[in-house]
Design a protein around this motif. Sequence first.
Motif, mmCIF file in Angstrom:
data_model
loop_
_atom_site.group_PDB
_atom_site.id
_atom_site.type_symbol
_atom_site.label_atom_id
_atom_site.label_comp_id
_atom_site.label_asym_id
_atom_site.label_seq_id
_atom_site.Cartn_x
_atom_site.Cartn_y
_atom_site.Cartn_z
ATOM 1 N N ASP A 103 39.864 10.004 -17.000
ATOM 2 C CA ASP A 103 39.302 11.034 -16.125
ATOM 3 C C ASP A 103 40.066 10.956 -14.807
ATOM 4 O O ASP A 103 39.924 9.990 -14.045
ATOM 5 C CB ASP A 103 37.811 10.772 -15.904
ATOM 6 C CG ASP A 103 37.138 11.873 -15.093
ATOM 7 O OD1 ASP A 103 37.840 12.586 -14.349
ATOM 8 O OD2 ASP A 103 35.913 12.001 -15.190
ATOM 9 N N LEU A 104 40.890 11.957 -14.541
ATOM 10 C CA LEU A 104 41.805 11.921 -13.402
ATOM 11 C C LEU A 104 41.293 12.677 -12.182
ATOM 12 O O LEU A 104 42.010 12.816 -11.190
ATOM 13 C CB LEU A 104 43.166 12.490 -13.822
ATOM 14 C CG LEU A 104 43.877 11.723 -14.936
ATOM 15 C CD1 LEU A 104 45.100 12.493 -15.422
ATOM 16 C CD2 LEU A 104 44.281 10.331 -14.459
ATOM 17 N N ARG A 105 40.046 13.137 -12.228
ATOM 18 C CA ARG A 105 39.545 13.954 -11.127
ATOM 19 C C ARG A 105 39.432 13.166 -9.825
ATOM 20 O O ARG A 105 39.828 13.671 -8.762
ATOM 21 C CB ARG A 105 38.209 14.575 -11.510
ATOM 22 C CG ARG A 105 38.356 15.676 -12.574
ATOM 23 C CD ARG A 105 37.034 16.152 -13.110
ATOM 24 N NE ARG A 105 36.375 15.136 -13.917
ATOM 25 C CZ ARG A 105 35.312 15.366 -14.687
ATOM 26 N NH1 ARG A 105 34.807 16.592 -14.759
ATOM 27 N NH2 ARG A 105 34.760 14.391 -15.408
ATOM 28 N N ALA A 106 38.920 11.960 -9.868
ATOM 29 C CA ALA A 106 38.782 11.171 -8.650
ATOM 30 C C ALA A 106 40.142 10.842 -8.049
ATOM 31 O O ALA A 106 40.339 10.942 -6.827
ATOM 32 C CB ALA A 106 38.000 9.888 -8.938
ATOM 33 N N LEU A 107 41.081 10.473 -8.895
ATOM 34 C CA LEU A 107 42.428 10.163 -8.410
ATOM 35 C C LEU A 107 43.081 11.405 -7.827
ATOM 36 O O LEU A 107 43.704 11.359 -6.762
ATOM 37 C CB LEU A 107 43.272 9.600 -9.555
ATOM 38 C CG LEU A 107 44.732 9.274 -9.229
ATOM 39 C CD1 LEU A 107 44.834 8.291 -8.073
ATOM 40 C CD2 LEU A 107 45.448 8.731 -10.458
ATOM 41 N N GLY A 108 42.940 12.534 -8.522
ATOM 42 C CA GLY A 108 43.522 13.771 -8.030
ATOM 43 C C GLY A 108 42.960 14.178 -6.685
ATOM 44 O O GLY A 108 43.692 14.561 -5.767
ATOM 45 N N GLU A 109 41.653 14.088 -6.541
ATOM 46 C CA GLU A 109 41.016 14.456 -5.282
ATOM 47 C C GLU A 109 41.473 13.543 -4.144
ATOM 48 O O GLU A 109 41.716 14.003 -3.019
ATOM 49 C CB GLU A 109 39.504 14.401 -5.431
ATOM 50 C CG GLU A 109 38.950 15.516 -6.320
ATOM 51 C CD GLU A 109 37.510 15.290 -6.733
ATOM 52 O OE1 GLU A 109 36.950 14.238 -6.334
ATOM 53 O OE2 GLU A 109 36.952 16.131 -7.454
#
Length: 223
Positions: A100-106
């Motif tokens: 899940d890359l959402r936290a890293l992306g944000e």
Amino acid sequence: MTYRINEIFETLQGEGTFTGVPSIFIRLQGCPVGCPWCDTQHTWEINSADEVSVARMMDKSEASPHWATMSSDDIVELIKQRGYRAKHVVITGGEPAMYDLRALGEALEAQGMRLQIETSGTYELLITPATWVTVSPKLDMPGGYLVRSDCLSRADEIKHPVAMQKHVDALDQLLKGQRLNADVVICLQPISQRPRATELAMKVCIERNWRLSVQMHKYLNIE
């Protein structure tokens, strides 16, 4: 959310639309797809015995399966400490869409960075809306995974490895009836810089107004 990081480094993007752009590569550990020509096979397996400290992971002088656990904040802080100046970040692997890359992306976008993910298209994409998606579809690989329709429809770029006409035909079959972004970029990438593969890719790209991706980093002998 934490990530298994095989390496983080700054270089030039060598493939596809962003060829030549200074980039920070974040390579994640783990991939079950099993492409025979893969040049990062050391990232396939996730073994607890290969976990090392962040310092040891960053000090690697050659490719190895060693990985370190890092959070989004850890990664942002490391980029600052290293003094990396690139604003383009490539999240790759392995198969990065296993995570899940959402936290890293944000976290990275909050620092003014642009994200690109390079994926085989075999996992659901858990990414930020602004992430540039490069799908390099892997067909009939030993892992037996199928390329997902939702990944193809989300793709900003489809970058397909080719060596023979059958690889072009397989791409045609994959995309037949598939809804794609109106401005999606389709690239053909010769496998292992083979002359015949390059000639074929050039021919097809000219015929179809596609783009040639030549893996510039391998010609320049950079990471």
